[in-house]
Design an enzyme around this catalytic site. Structure first.
Site, short mmCIF file in Angstrom:
data_model
loop_
_atom_site.label_atom_id
_atom_site.label_comp_id
_atom_site.label_asym_id
_atom_site.label_seq_id
_atom_site.Cartn_x
_atom_site.Cartn_y
_atom_site.Cartn_z
N ASN A 36 0.87 -1.17 0.00
CA ASN A 36 0.00 0.00 0.00
C ASN A 36 0.91 1.22 0.00
O ASN A 36 1.52 1.55 1.01
CB ASN A 36 -0.89 -0.03 1.25
CG ASN A 36 -1.73 1.23 1.39
OD1 ASN A 36 -1.78 2.06 0.48
ND2 ASN A 36 -2.38 1.39 2.53
N LYS A 43 0.17 4.30 -0.27
CA LYS A 43 -0.42 5.49 0.34
C LYS A 43 -0.16 6.71 -0.55
O LYS A 43 -0.16 6.58 -1.78
CB LYS A 43 0.10 5.66 1.76
CG LYS A 43 -0.09 4.37 2.60
CD LYS A 43 0.17 4.51 4.05
CE LYS A 43 -0.05 3.17 4.74
NZ LYS A 43 0.12 3.23 6.19
N HIS A 61 -9.47 1.37 5.08
CA HIS A 61 -8.16 1.46 5.74
C HIS A 61 -8.30 2.38 6.96
O HIS A 61 -9.07 3.34 6.93
CB HIS A 61 -7.13 2.02 4.75
CG HIS A 61 -5.73 1.94 5.29
ND1 HIS A 61 -5.23 2.86 6.17
CD2 HIS A 61 -4.76 1.01 5.11
CE1 HIS A 61 -3.98 2.51 6.49
NE2 HIS A 61 -3.68 1.39 5.86
N GLU A 109 -6.57 4.69 8.04
CA GLU A 109 -6.34 6.12 7.76
C GLU A 109 -7.58 6.75 7.15
O GLU A 109 -7.87 7.92 7.38
CB GLU A 109 -5.10 6.28 6.86
CG GLU A 109 -3.82 6.03 7.66
CD GLU A 109 -2.67 5.44 6.87
OE1 GLU A 109 -2.67 5.54 5.62
OE2 GLU A 109 -1.77 4.86 7.51
N GLU A 163 -5.29 -4.74 10.61
CA GLU A 163 -4.22 -3.76 10.78
C GLU A 163 -4.45 -3.03 12.11
O GLU A 163 -5.23 -2.06 12.16
CB GLU A 163 -4.24 -2.74 9.63
CG GLU A 163 -3.97 -3.35 8.27
CD GLU A 163 -3.39 -2.33 7.30
OE1 GLU A 163 -2.45 -2.67 6.59
OE2 GLU A 163 -3.87 -1.17 7.26
N GLY A 183 2.85 2.19 10.79
CA GLY A 183 3.83 3.27 10.64
C GLY A 183 4.55 3.64 11.92
O GLY A 183 5.21 4.66 12.00
N SER A 200 3.69 -2.26 10.24
CA SER A 200 5.15 -2.36 10.41
C SER A 200 5.72 -3.73 10.01
O SER A 200 6.63 -4.24 10.66
CB SER A 200 5.55 -2.00 11.85
OG SER A 200 5.18 -0.67 12.14
#
Ligand code: 13P
Length: 256
Positions: free
Chosen positions: A11, A13, A97, A99, A171, A177, A217
């Protein structure tokens, strides 16, 4: 036991220039080498999709978008439909996702509408779920995951049918991250819970076939231990998918 084909998905992003994305795609394509039993997928930004599709050429890389709108067309300024993604060469789309959920207010109700639209078009959804650190620390992980699954796949539940091609991704928000990976045991526990949810909501046959990816990660150093767990069928990778030097070893995780 049903053999699920592992998937390593990048991904990207909101990263990389078109040129960088094309070069990375070519590096990944040639880096696959003779690995034929792992599916590889990349999810570039919308504006890079067509160029990345061309760069994929004959290599075995699937193309995904990172989001889409639930309507087929219309007055939705700034949005992209599933059909447009297909025209750009996508076979998959990442939906829900964390985010999108936390930074753009996307609810599981909205994710459900997108899942429905993607499935209607024949785009394979990669549906993401995951708890925040606060939710984990207050022992609400399973409750939160169940709610996200129930609502994000409400349409599948109403139809009493979940396509076996559907991909789920666990996730944990606290691992994205941050450099903090869930331990293989922590991830496996939630993957098992998700598989049991599929079994109870649909059938054991569906549960045996649907792939559940882990994201947060993932890097060449920890991928093998994660992939050894029985219910972890692949990885959805952010940071480490942005460079060929770290993406390619992920595909060769068995040799790590
Ligand atoms: P990182 O691998 O950078 O933690 O990102 C994970 C992710 O969000 C993939 O969708």
């Amino acid at each position: 036991m049903f053999e699920r084909t592992p998937m390593i998905a990048g991904n990207w992003k909101m990263n990389l220039s078109v040129e960088e994305a094309v070069a990375l795609t070519e590096a990944v394509g040639s880096g696959i080498g003779n690995v034929s039993d792992v599916e590889v997928l990349v999810a570039p930004p919308f504006t890079h999709l067509a160029a990345v599709k061309r760069a994929i050429d004959e290599s075995r890389i699937f193309l995904a978008a990172q989001n889409m709108h639930s309507e087929m067309s219309g007055a939705y300024t700034g949005e992209i439909s599933g059909r447009m993604l297909q025209q750009a060469g996508c076979t998959h789309v990442i939906l829900g996702h964390s985010e999108r959920r936390t930074l753009f207010g996307e609810t599981s109700e909205v994710v459900n509408l997108k899942v429905r639209a993607a499935s209607f078009l024949g785009l394979i959804p990669i549906i993401c779920v995951g708890e925040t650190l606060e939710e984990r620390e207050s022992d609400r992980t399973f409750e939160v995951i169940k709610e996200q699954l129930d609502v994000s796949m409400d349409n599948f539940r109403a139809d009493q049918m979940m396509p076996t091609t559907t991909i789920l991704a666990y996730e944990p928000v606290w691992a994205i991250g941050t450099g903090k990976t869930a331990t293989p045991e922590q991830a496996e526990e939630v993957h098992q819970f998700i598989r049991l949810w599929i079994e109870k909501t649909f059938t054991s046959g569906v549960a045996a076939q649907v792939r559940i990816l882990y994201g947060g990660s993932v890097k060449p150093e920890n991928v093998k231990a994660l992939m050894t767990e029985p219910d972890i069928d692949g990885a959805l990778v952010g940071g480490a998918s942005l460079k060929g030097d770290s993406f390619v070893p992920l595909i060769h995780y068995r040799e790590a």
